[in-house]
Design a protein around this motif. Structure first.
Motif, PDB file in Angstrom:
ATOM      1  N   ASN A  23       2.994   1.662  -3.306  1.00  0.00           N
ATOM      2  CA  ASN A  23       2.031   2.199  -4.265  1.00  0.00           C
ATOM      3  C   ASN A  23       2.590   2.377  -5.681  1.00  0.00           C
ATOM      4  O   ASN A  23       2.550   3.483  -6.231  1.00  0.00           O
ATOM      5  CB  ASN A  23       1.498   3.547  -3.714  1.00  0.00           C
ATOM      6  CG  ASN A  23       0.246   3.984  -4.431  1.00  0.00           C
ATOM      7  OD1 ASN A  23      -0.463   3.168  -5.028  1.00  0.00           O
ATOM      8  ND2 ASN A  23      -0.030   5.279  -4.420  1.00  0.00           N
TER       9      ASN A  23
ATOM     10  N   TYR B 246      10.737   0.637  -8.321  1.00  0.00           N
ATOM     11  CA  TYR B 246      10.119   0.345  -7.019  1.00  0.00           C
ATOM     12  C   TYR B 246      10.587  -1.007  -6.506  1.00  0.00           C
ATOM     13  O   TYR B 246      10.535  -2.000  -7.252  1.00  0.00           O
ATOM     14  CB  TYR B 246       8.587   0.320  -7.150  1.00  0.00           C
ATOM     15  CG  TYR B 246       8.037   1.642  -7.623  1.00  0.00           C
ATOM     16  CD1 TYR B 246       7.648   2.608  -6.708  1.00  0.00           C
ATOM     17  CD2 TYR B 246       7.946   1.929  -8.985  1.00  0.00           C
ATOM     18  CE1 TYR B 246       7.171   3.830  -7.133  1.00  0.00           C
ATOM     19  CE2 TYR B 246       7.478   3.159  -9.425  1.00  0.00           C
ATOM     20  CZ  TYR B 246       7.097   4.102  -8.488  1.00  0.00           C
ATOM     21  OH  TYR B 246       6.638   5.311  -8.901  1.00  0.00           O
TER      22      TYR B 246
ATOM     23  N   ILE C 188      -2.457  -3.472  -7.000  1.00  0.00           N
ATOM     24  CA  ILE C 188      -2.264  -2.018  -7.072  1.00  0.00           C
ATOM     25  C   ILE C 188      -1.834  -1.610  -8.484  1.00  0.00           C
ATOM     26  O   ILE C 188      -2.261  -0.582  -9.007  1.00  0.00           O
ATOM     27  CB  ILE C 188      -1.232  -1.569  -6.011  1.00  0.00           C
ATOM     28  CG1 ILE C 188      -1.818  -1.781  -4.599  1.00  0.00           C
ATOM     29  CG2 ILE C 188      -0.830  -0.109  -6.208  1.00  0.00           C
ATOM     30  CD1 ILE C 188      -0.810  -1.694  -3.479  1.00  0.00           C
TER      31      ILE C 188
ATOM     32  N   TYR D  27       0.829  -1.207   0.000  1.00  0.00           N
ATOM     33  CA  TYR D  27       0.000   0.000   0.000  1.00  0.00           C
ATOM     34  C   TYR D  27       0.865   1.260   0.000  1.00  0.00           C
ATOM     35  O   TYR D  27       0.597   2.224  -0.728  1.00  0.00           O
ATOM     36  CB  TYR D  27      -0.921  -0.038   1.225  1.00  0.00           C
ATOM     37  CG  TYR D  27      -1.678   1.239   1.470  1.00  0.00           C
ATOM     38  CD1 TYR D  27      -2.821   1.539   0.728  1.00  0.00           C
ATOM     39  CD2 TYR D  27      -1.257   2.150   2.430  1.00  0.00           C
ATOM     40  CE1 TYR D  27      -3.519   2.720   0.948  1.00  0.00           C
ATOM     41  CE2 TYR D  27      -1.944   3.326   2.657  1.00  0.00           C
ATOM     42  CZ  TYR D  27      -3.071   3.610   1.911  1.00  0.00           C
ATOM     43  OH  TYR D  27      -3.740   4.778   2.124  1.00  0.00           O
TER      44      TYR D  27
END
Ligand code: SAM
Length: 305
Positions: free
Chosen positions: A98, A176, A122, A95
């Motif tokens: 993201n 990421y 996501i 979360y």
């Protein structure tokens, strides 16, 4: 009203898998089965539920919260991959990372894959999700889980993350990284026991070894050339594996800094690392957990262009 809950007294958290269904449809399904939906929670105490009532979580929108006695392991929605049974704290890393739709993401220590499937949800299954684990058996459990969850953007590899080459051409667009390495597991309330002094000495050495491994993984992850954001998490309550690892890493990697996380979250990392989050049975009604979010300095990003 908040006492020390044991593991079996914690709320049961249900993450709705948005690759397969919606929160509204999941709520309707549970209502038709006789559960009563009390709406969105507003205070932590709203998560202390009884019987067949449930609420929407107050921090995470894809999360439903049920009473401690609820068990959905045989439930249709679980078997069909529409819901994932995952503690609230362990939903924080994906979360908070993201990753946008279409991005390239790496999950360094991924099995059994609950966080990987959350990342895929996501990303709406768009982009690339490289996932590694050293343990072949856990990785095979993971492919079953991802199949059931409808995840299609992943590339699994039974590989030591520390041996993955950050300069490999396939990773050139990785911006990421989620790093959830092996830890002592001291935050899992069901595992906590009374320990003898000799056990304590052994535990201390084990903690040092784990912390060295965790720092090694973190330093390795920061070598990916296009990395922008990294989430580091553990299910440990020991500062040696949490704040101390992150502080050492920041000293060794001045190009990265901490991002302040969720102001409304009730429990922070130990000072001075209050930008990080902690979780516990008493303050967040979850297992013990730690999360840090690191980002590359913008200045350095500009210099590199
Ligand atoms: N992120 C997972 C999830 O949410 O389901 C849980 C990960 S678990 C805390 C840590 C994992 O790291 C274990 O599955 C372990 O096999 C794996 N592991 C340990 N050392 C590793 C290494 N050097 N490279 C890759 N994976 C490793």
């Amino acid at each position: 009203s908040l006492q020390q809950p044991e593991g079996d007294q914690l709320p049961r958290y249900v993450r709705v898998n948005t690759l397969k269904t919606t929160v509204e449809d999941a709520i309707d399904y549970f209502k038709r089965e006789g559960f009563s939906y009390l709406g969105q929670a507003y205070r932590l105490d709203d998560l202390n539920l009884k019987g067949k009532s449930f609420v929407g979580d107050l921090h995470l929108s894809d999360l439903l919260v049920f009473s401690p006695k609820t068990d959905f392991h045989d439930h249709n929605l679980y078997k069909a991959g529409h819901i994932i049974l995952q503690d609230k704290a362990s939903c924080l890393p994906a979360y908070l990372l993201n990753p946008p739709t279409g991005s390239h993401v790496l999950d360094a220590c991924a099995a059994p894959g609950n966080k990987t499937s959350h990342l895929a949800a996501i990303m709406k299954n768009k982009g690339r999700l490289f996932a590694f684990d050293l343990d072949a058996k856990r990785l095979s459990t993971m492919s079953t889980l991802l199949l059931r969850a409808g995840v299609t953007c992943q590339q699994l590899a039974n590989q030591d993350f520390l041996k993955v080459d950050p300069d490999g051409p396939q990773y050139k667009d990785v911006e990421y990284i989620l790093l959830d390495p092996s830890c002592s597991g001291s935050g899992m309330v069901c595992l906590r026991d009374e320990v003898s002094p000799s056990q304590k000495e052994q535990d201390k050495r084990r903690l040092q070894a784990l912390a060295a491994f965790q720092l090694h993984c973190l330093n390795h992850a920061l070598r990916f050339p296009r990395l922008q954001r990294l989430v580091y998490s553990t299910c440990s309550i020991h500062t040696e594996e949490n704040e101390q690892v992150v502080a050492a890493c920041l000293l060794q990697n001045p190009g990265f800094r901490l991002v302040p996380l969720l102001q409304q979250w009730p429990e922070r990392g130990l000072a001075p690392l209050t930008k990080c989050l902690r979780a516990s049975t008493t303050k967040t009604l979850t297992h013990g957990f730690f999360v840090a979010l690191l980002e590359r300095h913008t200045a350095q990003r500009l210099e590199e262009q």
